[in-house]
Enzyme design. Structure first.
Site, PDB file in Angstrom:
ATOM      1  N   ASP A  53     -13.617   5.451 -25.231  1.00  0.00           N
ATOM      2  CA  ASP A  53     -15.016   5.695 -24.887  1.00  0.00           C
ATOM      3  C   ASP A  53     -15.145   6.712 -23.766  1.00  0.00           C
ATOM      4  O   ASP A  53     -14.160   7.114 -23.145  1.00  0.00           O
ATOM      5  CB  ASP A  53     -15.680   4.384 -24.458  1.00  0.00           C
ATOM      6  CG  ASP A  53     -15.797   3.387 -25.593  1.00  0.00           C
ATOM      7  OD1 ASP A  53     -16.028   3.817 -26.741  1.00  0.00           O
ATOM      8  OD2 ASP A  53     -15.664   2.178 -25.338  1.00  0.00           O
ATOM      9  N   TYR A 111      -3.247  -1.085 -23.379  1.00  0.00           N
ATOM     10  CA  TYR A 111      -4.196  -0.585 -22.382  1.00  0.00           C
ATOM     11  C   TYR A 111      -3.830  -1.104 -20.999  1.00  0.00           C
ATOM     12  O   TYR A 111      -3.250  -2.180 -20.855  1.00  0.00           O
ATOM     13  CB  TYR A 111      -5.619  -1.050 -22.706  1.00  0.00           C
ATOM     14  CG  TYR A 111      -6.319  -0.259 -23.784  1.00  0.00           C
ATOM     15  CD1 TYR A 111      -7.106   0.848 -23.468  1.00  0.00           C
ATOM     16  CD2 TYR A 111      -6.209  -0.625 -25.122  1.00  0.00           C
ATOM     17  CE1 TYR A 111      -7.761   1.566 -24.456  1.00  0.00           C
ATOM     18  CE2 TYR A 111      -6.858   0.086 -26.117  1.00  0.00           C
ATOM     19  CZ  TYR A 111      -7.637   1.174 -25.774  1.00  0.00           C
ATOM     20  OH  TYR A 111      -8.285   1.883 -26.753  1.00  0.00           O
TER      21      TYR A 111
END
Length: 257
Positions: A53, A111
């Site tokens: 994002d 992540y």
């Protein structure tokens, strides 16, 4: 011929990875494709392992692309990086099997989320660290997070804009540790839902401050209700470490499981 690239980027100036059309703002995908197309002297389209994002960074995003241009892997790497802005770089390039797919061949994705945990906001690292002024108990956060391990319905941690057909994901590992003033969360799963990591971190923060008990995360997971979970953590603290692939694809060690 098919190639695989490892791409590093600072997501601060981009509207995310995905190209969103002519008026969608700058994207990492469009920027990379323009540089590759310049090297190839022909249009190039890339496929990535995992979309990020706006404001989220990439440490080793993996992409694949096809081209008939006669270039050595080193030429692709150096030539493309020379045409990219300072915020994007190609770390490596290797020939790939014709059936290799950056997204579908991946076995897992990883992540990392970093929170600066002190009273004063960051100045130097404000684009790569999130900030939480309230003291955090990293051990409590780590203990709570273990309830998320395994294959579960992560409906409580998916964005309302998430377009995935279902919320079941296999979360393979999650750790929370304190590194001086920084609290670091690392997560590995077969795949992630939209905002899943940031929503998990937002809920873990409430455990870390003592506002919620350790077993609250397990309760959220079982309830599958996004509206009662914690807020979405800011994007700048999140880095897509990269995907992991089986050894049969002969990719660099950092993306091989």
């Amino acid at each position: 011929m098919r190639y695989a690239l490892g791409v590093e980027y600072d997501g601060s100036e981009f509207q995310g990875w995905q190209q969103l059309g002519e008026h969608g703002g700058p994207s990492v995908q469009a920027t990379l494709q323009a540089a590759l197309s310049s090297v190839a002297d022909a249009p190039i389209q890339v496929v990535c392992a995992g979309r990020t994002d706006a404001g989220v960074h990439g440490e080793c995003q993996v992409v694949h692309f096809d081209s008939d241009a006669r270039r050595e892997p080193r030429g692709w790497m150096l030539g493309t990086t020379a045409r990219l802005p300072p915020s994007v770089a190609v770390r490596w390039c290797v020939p790939a099997a014709e059936d290799f797919h950056a997204r579908f061949s991946a076995r897992a994705r990883r992540y990392r989320y970093r929170l600066l945990n002190r009273q004063i906001r960051p100045a130097l690292y404000r684009q790569t660290l999130s900030w939480e002024r309230r003291p955090l108990d990293a051990q409590a956060m780590h203990t709570a997070a273990q309830a998320l391990l395994g294959e579960n319905d992560f409906g409580a941690f998916r964005s309302v804009q998430c377009q995935a057909l279902h919320a079941r994901r296999n979360l393979q590992a999650i750790t929370v540790q304190r590194l001086g003033e920084v609290v670091e969360v690392q997560v590995q799963a077969n795949a992630f839902l939209h905002h899943m990591v940031r929503n998990i971190v937002g809920s873990l923060i409430l455990v870390g401050t003592g506002e919620q008990p350790i077993d609250w995360i397990a309760t959220l997971l079982a309830g599958r209700d996004r509206t009662v979970a914690g807020p979405t953590a800011p994007p700048q603290g999140l880095v897509f470490i990269g995907p992991l692939y089986p050894a049969e694809w002969h990719l660099p060690a950092e993306v091989t499981q």
